[in-house]
Design a protein around this motif. Structure first.
Motif, short mmCIF file in Angstrom:
data_model
loop_
_atom_site.label_atom_id
_atom_site.label_comp_id
_atom_site.label_asym_id
_atom_site.label_seq_id
_atom_site.Cartn_x
_atom_site.Cartn_y
_atom_site.Cartn_z
N ARG A 51 64.69 33.21 -7.48
CA ARG A 51 64.95 34.64 -7.41
C ARG A 51 63.72 35.41 -6.90
NH1 ARG A 51 69.10 37.09 -10.57
NH2 ARG A 51 70.59 35.55 -11.37
N GLU A 52 63.98 36.40 -6.06
CA GLU A 52 62.90 37.27 -5.59
C GLU A 52 62.45 38.19 -6.73
OE1 GLU A 52 61.42 37.35 -2.65
OE2 GLU A 52 62.67 35.75 -1.77
N PHE A 53 61.18 38.58 -6.69
CA PHE A 53 60.66 39.49 -7.71
C PHE A 53 60.96 40.92 -7.29
CE2 PHE A 53 56.96 41.81 -9.69
CZ PHE A 53 57.45 41.73 -10.98
N GLU A 54 62.06 41.43 -7.78
CA GLU A 54 62.49 42.81 -7.49
C GLU A 54 62.69 43.52 -8.83
OE1 GLU A 54 62.62 44.16 -4.66
OE2 GLU A 54 62.72 42.54 -3.19
N PRO A 55 61.61 43.91 -9.49
CA PRO A 55 61.70 44.38 -10.88
C PRO A 55 62.56 45.63 -11.07
CG PRO A 55 59.50 44.76 -9.98
CD PRO A 55 60.22 43.89 -9.01
N PHE A 56 62.40 46.64 -10.20
CA PHE A 56 63.23 47.84 -10.37
C PHE A 56 64.70 47.52 -10.15
CE2 PHE A 56 65.48 51.46 -8.49
CZ PHE A 56 65.44 52.32 -9.58
N HIS A 57 64.99 46.78 -9.11
CA HIS A 57 66.38 46.39 -8.83
C HIS A 57 66.97 45.64 -10.01
CE1 HIS A 57 69.79 45.10 -6.32
NE2 HIS A 57 69.62 43.90 -6.85
N MET A 58 66.19 44.72 -10.58
CA MET A 58 66.69 43.91 -11.68
C MET A 58 66.97 44.76 -12.92
SD MET A 58 65.83 42.16 -14.63
CE MET A 58 67.32 41.52 -15.37
N LEU A 59 66.06 45.66 -13.24
CA LEU A 59 66.26 46.51 -14.41
C LEU A 59 67.44 47.47 -14.22
CD1 LEU A 59 62.74 47.57 -15.74
CD2 LEU A 59 64.56 46.45 -17.02
N ALA A 60 67.55 48.04 -13.03
CA ALA A 60 68.68 48.93 -12.75
C ALA A 60 70.00 48.18 -12.84
CB ALA A 60 68.52 49.56 -11.37
N ASN A 61 70.01 46.95 -12.36
CA ASN A 61 71.22 46.13 -12.46
C ASN A 61 71.58 45.85 -13.92
OD1 ASN A 61 72.69 45.05 -10.00
ND2 ASN A 61 70.58 44.77 -9.35
#
Length: 220
Positions: free
Chosen positions: A35-45
């Motif tokens: 998985r790519e490190f996309e912290p904001f995307h992950m938290l929003a999801n």
């Protein structure tokens, strides 16, 4: 969390737990390291997914992505109106939570780079400061965002259900998940992924039968 560590975790889990051994053989390698490190995307999801079925959440994530792009970017979230986000299927509360999260990232109150150097409980404590992010959401961030190896979300209904189906025949359900998970340390994140995959094999529950009492009209 890198691929070589995941392979080591799979071997360790297969040795420690025959149920895990069967799941690993059936579902193949765990892809968490990819998985790519996309912290904001992950938290929003994760905020979007709260209290929704997997299918409903996926639909809303896709619609939000059409508005703000994928992966979600903080500046795009803040530049579109709340009405457009609600039009994509977000509730008023989740719209507010995601916009507030984006604002905290933009103004520096939330620095994802700092989180990589602190332990799990400290990350959870910092995450739950933001509205709309409880312990479960913070744990999902640890697992999928920071890729921590030993995360177990005890409050996750899906994991509880999977544990009951796989291990529950001779165990009390109240403390089932934490007890069986002791054998998975220090790779409970990887084991959790396999528990989640195991639910794909479970058929959906048939609709409940509703018995209707038929009252015959009196003969006239």
């Amino acid at each position: 969390m890198v691929a070589t560590v995941i392979r080591r975790a799979e071997r360790r889990l297969a040795q420690a737990d025959p149920v895990m051994k069967r799941l690993i053989a059936k579902h193949g390698h765990c892809p968490l390291a990819e998985r790519e490190f996309e912290p904001f995307h992950m938290l929003a999801n994760s905020i979007i997914s709260q209290q929704l079925s997997t299918k409903a959440a996926a639909t809303i994530k896709q619609r939000v992505g059409m508005v703000v792009g994928v992966p979600f970017q903080t500046d795009r979230v803040l530049s579109v109106s709340s009405d457009r986000l609600r039009g994509a299927g977000l509730s008023a509360a989740k719209t507010r939570y995601i916009r507030e999260l984006a604002a905290r990232v933009c103004d520096g109150r939330l620095n994802f780079a700092e989180l990589t150097a602190i332990d799990d409980e400290a990350v959870i404590a910092k995450r739950i400061e933001a509205p709309g992010i409880g312990r479960w959401t913070a744990e999902m961030f640890l697992l999928f965002g920071l890729k921590r190896l030993d995360v177990l979300a005890l409050g996750d209904a899906g994991l509880q259900r999977a544990a009951k189906l796989l291990y529950g025949k001779k165990r009390k359900s109240l403390t089932l998940l934490p007890r069986v998970a002791e054998a998975w340390r220090p790779y409970r994140s990887v084991a959790s992924w396999y528990l989640g995959r195991s639910l794909e094999d479970v058929p959906a529950k048939p609709p409940e039968k509703r018995w209707v009492r038929v009252v015959k009209a009196p003969m006239t």
